[in-house]
Design a protein around this motif. Structure first.
Motif, PDB file in Angstrom:
ATOM      1  N   UNK A  98      10.792 -10.880   3.024  1.00 16.68           N
ATOM      2  CA  UNK A  98      10.584 -11.612   4.272  1.00 16.68           C
ATOM      3  C   UNK A  98      11.761 -11.480   5.223  1.00 16.68           C
ATOM      4  N   UNK A  99      12.970 -11.325   4.689  1.00 16.74           N
ATOM      5  CA  UNK A  99      14.150 -11.225   5.548  1.00 16.74           C
ATOM      6  C   UNK A  99      14.556  -9.781   5.809  1.00 16.74           C
ATOM      7  N   UNK A 100      13.711  -8.837   5.427  1.00 14.03           N
ATOM      8  CA  UNK A 100      14.034  -7.427   5.621  1.00 14.03           C
ATOM      9  C   UNK A 100      13.900  -7.063   7.095  1.00 14.03           C
ATOM     10  N   UNK A 101      14.911  -6.401   7.618  1.00 11.52           N
ATOM     11  CA  UNK A 101      14.871  -5.953   9.003  1.00 11.52           C
ATOM     12  C   UNK A 101      14.105  -4.637   9.077  1.00 11.52           C
ATOM     13  N   UNK A 102      12.964  -4.652   9.756  1.00  7.41           N
ATOM     14  CA  UNK A 102      12.152  -3.450   9.896  1.00  7.41           C
ATOM     15  C   UNK A 102      12.513  -2.788  11.228  1.00  7.41           C
ATOM     16  N   UNK A 103      13.394  -1.799  11.173  1.00  4.14           N
ATOM     17  CA  UNK A 103      13.767  -1.062  12.366  1.00  4.14           C
ATOM     18  C   UNK A 103      13.338   0.393  12.211  1.00  4.14           C
ATOM     19  N   UNK A 104      13.732   1.225  13.146  1.00  2.00           N
ATOM     20  CA  UNK A 104      13.325   2.627  13.136  1.00  2.00           C
ATOM     21  C   UNK A 104      13.765   3.315  11.843  1.00  2.00           C
ATOM     22  N   UNK A 105      15.002   3.082  11.424  1.00  2.00           N
ATOM     23  CA  UNK A 105      15.511   3.742  10.220  1.00  2.00           C
ATOM     24  C   UNK A 105      14.717   3.324   8.991  1.00  2.00           C
ATOM     25  N   UNK A 106      14.390   2.040   8.901  1.00  2.00           N
ATOM     26  CA  UNK A 106      13.631   1.566   7.751  1.00  2.00           C
ATOM     27  C   UNK A 106      12.221   2.164   7.767  1.00  2.00           C
ATOM     28  N   UNK A 107      11.617   2.224   8.944  1.00  3.10           N
ATOM     29  CA  UNK A 107      10.282   2.811   9.037  1.00  3.10           C
ATOM     30  C   UNK A 107      10.308   4.299   8.705  1.00  3.10           C
ATOM     31  N   UNK A 108      11.401   4.981   9.065  1.00  2.28           N
ATOM     32  CA  UNK A 108      11.500   6.395   8.727  1.00  2.28           C
ATOM     33  C   UNK A 108      11.543   6.585   7.207  1.00  2.28           C
ATOM     34  N   UNK A 109      12.212   5.687   6.502  1.00  3.00           N
ATOM     35  CA  UNK A 109      12.208   5.764   5.040  1.00  3.00           C
ATOM     36  C   UNK A 109      10.784   5.632   4.500  1.00  3.00           C
ATOM     37  N   UNK A 110      10.044   4.715   5.098  1.00  4.41           N
ATOM     38  CA  UNK A 110       8.659   4.499   4.657  1.00  4.41           C
ATOM     39  C   UNK A 110       7.799   5.706   5.010  1.00  4.41           C
ATOM     40  N   UNK A 111       7.922   6.179   6.242  1.00  7.45           N
ATOM     41  CA  UNK A 111       7.084   7.303   6.675  1.00  7.45           C
ATOM     42  C   UNK A 111       7.378   8.568   5.872  1.00  7.45           C
ATOM     43  N   UNK A 112       8.635   8.780   5.535  1.00 12.35           N
ATOM     44  CA  UNK A 112       8.987   9.992   4.793  1.00 12.35           C
ATOM     45  C   UNK A 112       8.349  10.023   3.409  1.00 12.35           C
ATOM     46  N   UNK A 113       8.025   8.851   2.865  1.00 18.02           N
ATOM     47  CA  UNK A 113       7.329   8.817   1.577  1.00 18.02           C
ATOM     48  C   UNK A 113       5.876   9.239   1.760  1.00 18.02           C
ATOM     49  N   UNK A 114       5.262   8.830   2.880  1.00 12.76           N
ATOM     50  CA  UNK A 114       3.843   9.099   3.085  1.00 12.76           C
ATOM     51  C   UNK A 114       3.569  10.422   3.786  1.00 12.76           C
ATOM     52  N   UNK A 115       4.510  10.934   4.558  1.00 11.50           N
ATOM     53  CA  UNK A 115       4.234  12.113   5.387  1.00 11.50           C
ATOM     54  C   UNK A 115       3.738  13.327   4.600  1.00 11.50           C
ATOM     55  N   UNK A 116       4.382  13.698   3.501  1.00 13.64           N
ATOM     56  CA  UNK A 116       3.870  14.884   2.793  1.00 13.64           C
ATOM     57  C   UNK A 116       2.416  14.731   2.379  1.00 13.64           C
ATOM     58  N   UNK A 117       2.033  13.539   1.929  1.00 13.45           N
ATOM     59  CA  UNK A 117       0.653  13.335   1.499  1.00 13.45           C
ATOM     60  C   UNK A 117      -0.304  13.425   2.668  1.00 13.45           C
ATOM     61  N   UNK A 118       0.087  12.842   3.819  1.00 15.22           N
ATOM     62  CA  UNK A 118      -0.809  12.866   4.972  1.00 15.22           C
ATOM     63  C   UNK A 118      -0.914  14.256   5.558  1.00 15.22           C
ATOM     64  N   UNK A 119       0.139  15.070   5.461  1.00 19.23           N
ATOM     65  CA  UNK A 119       0.077  16.417   6.004  1.00 19.23           C
ATOM     66  C   UNK A 119      -0.808  17.320   5.169  1.00 19.23           C
ATOM     67  N   UNK A 120      -1.015  16.962   3.894  1.00 22.15           N
ATOM     68  CA  UNK A 120      -1.809  17.806   3.013  1.00 22.15           C
ATOM     69  C   UNK A 120      -3.187  17.233   2.698  1.00 22.15           C
ATOM     70  N   UNK A 121      -3.433  15.970   3.070  1.00 26.81           N
ATOM     71  CA  UNK A 121      -4.649  15.330   2.578  1.00 26.81           C
ATOM     72  C   UNK A 121      -5.920  15.952   3.152  1.00 26.81           C
ATOM     73  N   UNK A 122      -5.797  16.660   4.281  1.00 31.95           N
ATOM     74  CA  UNK A 122      -6.979  17.318   4.807  1.00 31.95           C
ATOM     75  C   UNK A 122      -7.257  18.655   4.116  1.00 31.95           C
ATOM     76  N   UNK A 123      -6.260  19.167   3.382  1.00 36.41           N
ATOM     77  CA  UNK A 123      -6.365  20.509   2.827  1.00 36.41           C
ATOM     78  C   UNK A 123      -6.498  20.552   1.311  1.00 36.41           C
ATOM     79  N   UNK A 124      -6.285  19.404   0.634  1.00 34.83           N
ATOM     80  CA  UNK A 124      -6.352  19.442  -0.814  1.00 34.83           C
ATOM     81  C   UNK A 124      -6.798  18.091  -1.341  1.00 34.83           C
ATOM     82  N   UNK A 125      -7.386  18.064  -2.515  1.00 35.16           N
ATOM     83  CA  UNK A 125      -7.797  16.767  -3.084  1.00 35.16           C
ATOM     84  C   UNK A 125      -6.578  15.961  -3.468  1.00 35.16           C
TER      85      UNK A 125
END
Length: 293
Positions: A98-125
């Motif tokens: 609840x006290x976590x500061x969600x800024x650009x850097x924190x969101x980039x950490x989150x996005x970097x976890x999901x980006x590889x999957x989203x870039x490939x999800x249209x091309x592979x199961x």
């Protein structure tokens, strides 16, 4: 852009879910239950950006953020499906508090976890287990912009809402809400004090005085003995009065002061840029799309 818990942004948020509560809905990855929805984060415009997922016993109660574009609301609105979310990804995500500061850097950490999957999800199961993390290609800097130019529209796979996956989520629209806040702007203190002055008053008074007038008799006139009555100790008494002025003070009402206040009304006008979300439907080929209002 700041993120807000949905109840803080709009206490009546349930109306956007047909009166239903999204918090507490079970979250599944495939057929496996991985937790439940703990909260929803929206941006300054009220757009859904993340679901806060409490992973429960899946990863010992860890809370993580799931971009709304990777969530799929079941047809009966009783489940949320986390598309392509693996346990390895959830373990790699920063924990949400609840006290976590969600800024650009924190969101980039989150996005970097999901980006590889989203870039490939249209091309592979979808893959399962830790192999997802081992076989993910590195994130390229061309995928996103820097902190000054980044916006959520640059990554529609992560943040776009669509009718197919989010039929129960309503589109937000900003509106200008006017409220008044009563605040103290001043104070008037009415009091009284005593002033002293010297007053002079004059009043006429009367004083009596005795006037003794001697009237001589007819010189040489003779009276008979019977007309004479020589007596000793004869006294003529006459009282003398005079007016004595009396001065005293008395109080009276000089004037009456009434203190009251009146309310003056005026109209204050403000202008703001309002945004609203519109639904985009892309049709390819000969697909027939029927839109119902």
């Amino acid at each position: 852009m700041a993120l807000h818990k949905i109840a803080d942004f709009n206490p009546d948020y349930k109306q956007h879910f047909n009166g239903r509560e999204i918090k507490g809905l079970d979250v599944y990855a495939g057929e496996e239950k991985i937790g439940s929805v703990d909260d929803v984060l929206v941006d300054d415009g009220g757009r859904f950006r993340y679901l806060v997922i409490n992973t429960g016993v899946w990863i010992v109660g860890k809370k993580v953020l799931l971009p709304i574009g990777l969530a799929h609301v079941s047809a009966d609105s009783t489940r949320i499906y986390a598309q392509n979310l693996t346990k390895a990804q959830a373990e790699a995500l920063p924990e949400f508090t609840d006290d976590l500061k969600i800024d650009y850097d924190r969101e980039e950490q989150i996005r970097n976890v999901y980006r590889p999957a989203t870039s490939m999800q249209q091309n592979r199961p979808p893959m399962t287990g830790a192999e997802d993390m081992r076989n993910m290609p590195p994130t390229t800097t061309s995928m996103v912009a820097d902190r000054d130019t980044y916006n959520y529209d640059k990554e529609p796979n992560l943040y776009n809402l669509n009718e197919q996956n989010h039929s129960s989520l309503k589109l937000y629209e900003e509106r200008l809400v006017t409220t008044t806040n009563r605040q103290k702007t001043g104070e008037a203190i009415v009091s009284k004090h005593i002033e002293t002055e010297t007053a002079t008053a004059s009043v006429p008074v009367e004083k009596e005085r005795i006037v003794v007038e001697r009237i001589p008799g007819n010189s040489g006139s003779v009276v008979t003995p019977s007309d004479t009555n020589f007596q000793s100790g004869e006294v003529a008494r006459m009282e003398v009065y005079e007016e004595v002025p009396e001065f005293h003070k008395e109080a009276f009402v000089r004037e009456e002061v009434r203190v009251s206040k009146v309310v003056d009304k005026e109209t204050v006008t403000a202008q703001e840029q309002l945004r609203r979300e519109e639904l985009d439907v892309n049709v390819e080929g000969h697909s027939v799309v029927e839109t119902k209002n």
